[in-house]
Each structure stands twice: as C-alpha cells, then as structure tokens.
Design an enzyme around this catalytic site. Structure first.
Site, PDB file in Angstrom:
ATOM      1  N   SER A 210      69.500  61.521  73.914  1.00 23.04           N
ATOM      2  CA  SER A 210      69.516  60.412  73.067  1.00 23.04           C
ATOM      3  C   SER A 210      69.828  59.223  73.993  1.00 23.04           C
ATOM      4  CB  SER A 210      70.590  60.438  72.014  1.00 23.04           C
ATOM      5  OG  SER A 210      70.494  59.503  71.284  1.00 23.04           O
ATOM      6  N   SER A 211      68.826  58.045  73.923  1.00 21.40           N
ATOM      7  CA  SER A 211      68.733  56.815  74.978  1.00 21.40           C
ATOM      8  C   SER A 211      69.962  55.971  74.418  1.00 21.40           C
ATOM      9  CB  SER A 211      67.692  56.324  74.705  1.00 21.40           C
ATOM     10  OG  SER A 211      66.509  57.100  75.195  1.00 21.40           O
TER      11      SER A 211
END
Length: 336
Positions: free
Chosen positions: A100-101
C-alpha cells in the site's frame, strides 16, 4: 470488518488517526493541484485495506494484524495503518510483491491526474484496493477499473473494496495490455514501476487523456494525442514502486559506476538520470552531462512516444539530449 466492528475504543481511534493523516497530507502540499481529493482521503478508511501488513526490523519482518489477540498489538496495527508511509502487504520468499503506497504520494498522483467528475480511469496495479476506493469515492464505481496480474491480489482487493462499500471493476490480467473491454479511458494511472509506456495504454485512451506512471524512479505525466502518440514531463518528486509484472517487465542489470565521483554516486538526481538512460548512455558520459547542465532535477526531463518508438529528453523533445527508452528505436543517444 467495518469501523463499528473495531471495538475497544479503536473505532474512535481510527477516526482521529485518519483525520491526522489528512492533515499531514494537506501539510505536504500533495493536494495542491486538486484539493477536492481531500474528502476522499478523509472518508475512505485505509485500515480496511490493510488488515495485516509487515514492518521490517532487525530480525526480519514483523507482521501486524487486525485480529491479534493482544489489544496493544491491534492498536499498533491501527496506528500504523494511518501513518504516512508505504506498507508491505504481500511477501514471497522475502521479496516484496505488493504494498500500500505512501498516502501523500498517492494523493499527489491522484491530484496530478486532474480528473473531471465523469472521467473513466484505469489503474494498473490493484494493490490492496485502497487507491481504487479513493477513485471510486470521487468518480463512482462505474468509472473505475483496476487490473493486476496476480489473482490473489485481485481477489483480496475485491474483498477489501466490498468491505468498504465500493465495487469498481477489478480485473485479473496483464496490466501492460490494459483492459480493452472497459476502454476507452480518460486517465490511466500506474501504481507499479514500468520500464516503458505500453502501446496498449495509448490505444485505449481518448484523445487528450493523461497517463501517469512511475518510470526510472520518477513520475511521468503524458498527454495522449492519439492511439500512437503521447508526450509529457516528469513531476519533481521521486517515486519508488514495485515493478510491473507481465509483458512489459524489464529487470535491468546493476550499473557499474567506476570513474563516477562519489558525490554523484550518492545523488538522487544523478541516479535518476542513470535510470532514465540506462541502456543508452555510459555512466561517465552521464556524469559529464549532469555536471554541465547544472545537475538537473526530474522536472526538466520528459518523454515522447510515437509509433514503435519512445525517447526521453532533457528540457525539450527536439533538444540536443535525447535517449531511446528500453525496447525502443527512438533517437540515438546524445553524447555528453
């Protein structure tokens, strides 16, 4: 798992932590290009998309989990879910497959898409589904498509999205080939590093569409003229993503830096130039050019895509410095 199911005061903590994250994103300036995304980040619960994640430490990776029997561990998981950092969500043999950036980077990318409210968007790389949820909140489920090669990733993304109340199209397939059955698209956003711009992306875009993709540790924003032509510049910011898997994947060999001064070896700006010109320019020649041109930042570089060829350039497409992208027959490499 909804916020009402967290229990033990964690539901209130989720609300306050999300509000703090939004304030941090605001302070970073990431939403300057389109502040309307603030509402999406304030509404979509990130913790629903990371029911577990991994944090690296001295002894390897520590798994944080929403259903840990230890209340303190659950609180650490929830607080970590709202930190402005990337979160490792899928590992295989110690290698990172999906993450998850960093939320502020996601916000910057979404803002730079400059979407209209009716825009049809294709996301390359489904990840946890969080980015697709943000897009769906802003644009509606019917206008959002996300694609990933790994069926485990698309299945978990679809589940996370449903838990949060969103149902965009989640497709299992090679992102380099786009999703022709859902085309045309007004915007394409890639959340994985690519070595070139797949021709299928341009072919599935409307004229005037934008393509935003991580490339060479930067973010390129291309304006699509037609199915065979696009051009644009890099954003100022650095960006590091998991590589695209599939037909467009390139695994570059390490670059030997013998003869390159120490200060350049450790310069992020110089390493960007090396990544962009990897197959076209010797590192020593790249260093001479970099010094002569004033150690240019990412925003001075751009990319032009034409039928069967694509090239990167410094300052102007027709200027003296241009280099073909991997697998392309673009202009000959400029000499330093």
């Amino acid at each position: 798992m909804g916020e009402h199911e967290l229990g033990g005061g964690l539901a209130d903590l989720a609300v306050s932590e999300r509000a703090a994250l939004v304030r941090e994103i605001d302070a970073s300036g990431a939403l300057a290009a389109d502040p309307r995304w603030r509402e999406a980040f304030a509404t979509v619960p990130r913790h629903l998309f990371v029911p577990y994640y991994y944090v690296s430490g001295a002894g390897g990776y520590e798994r944080r989990w929403c259903e840990s029997p230890d209340p303190r561990s659950r609180e650490r998981w929830l607080r970590g879910a709202y930190e402005d950092v990337p979160l490792a969500t899928r590992l295989r043999d110690g290698a990172l497959l999906s993450s998850s950036s960093q939320p502020s980077l996601m916000a910057l990318m979404l803002a730079e898409l400059r979407v209209e409210d009716s825009a049809r968007v294709l996301e390359i790389g489904a990840g946890t589904g969080y980015n697709a949820a943000l897009l769906s909140y802003r644009l509606g489920d019917a206008n959002v498509t996300t694609v990933d090669l790994d069926p485990e990733i698309t299945e978990s993304a679809r589940r996370h999205l449903a838990d949060a109340g969103y149902r965009p199209a989640v497709v299992t397939g090679d992102g380099a080939r786009g999703v022709p059955g859902r085309a045309p698209f007004d915007r394409i956003i890639a959340t994985c590093m690519t070595g070139s711009i797949p021709s299928a992306w341009l072919a599935q875009c409307t004229p005037g569409a934008l393509v935003l993709a991580p490339l060479a540790t930067g973010l390129i924003v291309l304006t699509v003229r037609d199915a065979g032509h696009a051009e644009g510049r890099f954003l100022r910011t650095a960006a590091f993503f998991v590589p695209l898997r599939g037909a467009d994947r390139h695994d570059p060999e390490p670059v030997a830096l013998a003869g390159v001064p120490h200060r350049a070896r450790h310069s992020d700006r110089f390493r960007f130039l090396l990544a962009l010109t990897r197959d076209a320019l010797d590192p020593r020649d790249a260093y001479v050019l970099w010094e002569r041109e004033g150690m240019p930042g990412r925003e001075r570089y751009g990319i032009t895509v034409g039928p069967g060829h694509a090239w990167a350039w410094l300052d102007a497409p027709e200027g003296p410095y241009a280099w073909p992208l991997p697998g392309s027959s673009g202009p000959a490499a400029a000499q330093a």
